[in-house]
Design a protein around this motif. Structure first.
Motif, PDB file in Angstrom:
ATOM      1  N   GLU A 189       0.854  -1.183   0.000  1.00 31.49           N
ATOM      2  CA  GLU A 189       0.000   0.000   0.000  1.00 31.49           C
ATOM      3  C   GLU A 189       0.890   1.233   0.000  1.00 31.49           C
ATOM      4  N   VAL A 267     -11.207   2.637   6.990  1.00 33.10           N
ATOM      5  CA  VAL A 267      -9.754   2.443   6.985  1.00 33.10           C
ATOM      6  C   VAL A 267      -9.052   3.671   7.551  1.00 33.10           C
ATOM      7  N   TYR A 284      -8.408  -2.903   6.049  1.00 30.50           N
ATOM      8  CA  TYR A 284      -8.051  -2.882   4.623  1.00 30.50           C
ATOM      9  C   TYR A 284      -8.738  -4.010   3.864  1.00 30.50           C
TER      10      TYR A 284
END
Length: 321
Positions: A189, A267, A284
């Motif tokens: 990410e 999130v 996530y």
């Protein structure tokens, strides 16, 4: 498990390059790995099969060759791509008990996740505009939402997504990394990778904020504008039956929008107020995997045309078997 394999020196610049990162996954408990593997395998198969079924249904039924369902089939294809970018690598890591991902693989995954998440947002915005025209300008709907307009909106969505990906993803190339290469998630990410950098990350964070405000703000603004106009138009309808009928045409889309942005907000809140790696990873999961799995079911359950077409195709397939 998370030791560094090796590093190499970049000759052209006084920076340290890396060969791989390490994905920490959802939990370190080895006894839970088979359960997690089975769960995510099931989620992936359901996502692929459900979205493929939506695409085949829309493409094979002449009654569904309208902008609304063309956008839906593109959304389903995007959901397949996003899930495929994340889940297979995670399943391989669980199966092999090797949490590593190459530097090139990590950068590639970042770029594809940025692309498909941004494209999802843009497609949802295009679908909201379609619903706005259908409800607020029904007499000119076929004129405004013609095939050219539909194709232009899809192309514009792709261009915005590519620009967003280019600005954010490729800027990772300028970063150098030290010895801490553990990513506390099950995929690469962008924000988590930037946190691992030893070099100056100011430009990266500035671009993230600018892209969020400008490029990602465009789809969100489009959705807000569309539904503001839709609500205003529906409230002017005198009969309750007419109001319900108008709202029902955008109920499935509104549910999908709420799921996508609701989980994204979850999130943000989770990462801001908790330091638990497991809780962040689960947040996530809800953001990147669950919406893609549920979207086909929301549209098939909430949309009469899709529901009827799906039943017809399933019945035909059962008869052939």
């Amino acid at each position: 498990m998370y030791t560094i394999r090796f590093t190499y020196k970049m000759e052209s610049k006084n920076q340290t390059g890396v060969s791989e990162f390490f994905l920490m996954g959802i939990t370190d408990d080895l006894t839970l790995q088979p359960l997690i593997f089975s769960l995510f395998t099931s989620m992936y198969l359901i996502t692929i099969l459900a979205n493929v079924l939506i695409i085949l249904t829309v493409s094979s039924d002449s009654h569904l060759q309208t902008p609304m369902y063309i956008f839906l089939s593109n959304l389903s294809f995007n959901d397949i791509c996003l899930s495929t970018t994340i889940i297979p690598k995670m399943l391989v890591n669980i199966q092999t008990q090797d949490q590593s991902i190459t530097y090139t693989g990590c950068l590639t995954q970042i770029c594809f996740i940025l692309l498909f998440c941004s494209l999802e947002s843009c497609l949802l915005s295009a679908m909201s505009y379609d619903r706005y025209v259908a409800i607020c300008h029904p007499l000119t709907y076929t004129t405004i939402m013609n095939p050219q307009t539909c194709g232009l909106l899809i192309l514009l969505s792709l261009i915005i997504s590519l620009v967003n990906t280019g600005l954010l993803g490729l800027m990772v190339l300028r970063l150098s990394f030290c010895t801490d290469l553990d990513i506390p998630l099950f995929f690469c990410e962008l924000a988590q990778v930037i946190k691992l950098a030893c070099s100056d990350t100011l430009i990266n964070y500035v671009l993230i904020y600018l892209a969020t405000i400008i490029l990602n703000g465009i789809p969100v603004s489009g959705i807000i504008f569309s539904y503001t106009q839709i609500v205003s138009s529906v409230l002017r309808i005198s009969s309750m039956k007419g109001r319900y009928k108008a709202f029902s045409t955008c109920g499935a889309h509104l549910a999908v929008v709420s799921l996508f942005y609701g989980t994204a907000l979850g999130v943000y809140i989770s990462s801001s107020f908790t330091s638990s790696v497991t809780n962040t990873a689960l947040a996530y999961v809800m953001c990147t995997l669950v919406p893609q799995m549920l979207n086909p079911f929301i549209y098939s359950l909430r949309n009469k045309d899709i529901n009827v077409a799906l039943r017809k195709h399933i019945s035909t397939a059962m008869c052939l078997l």
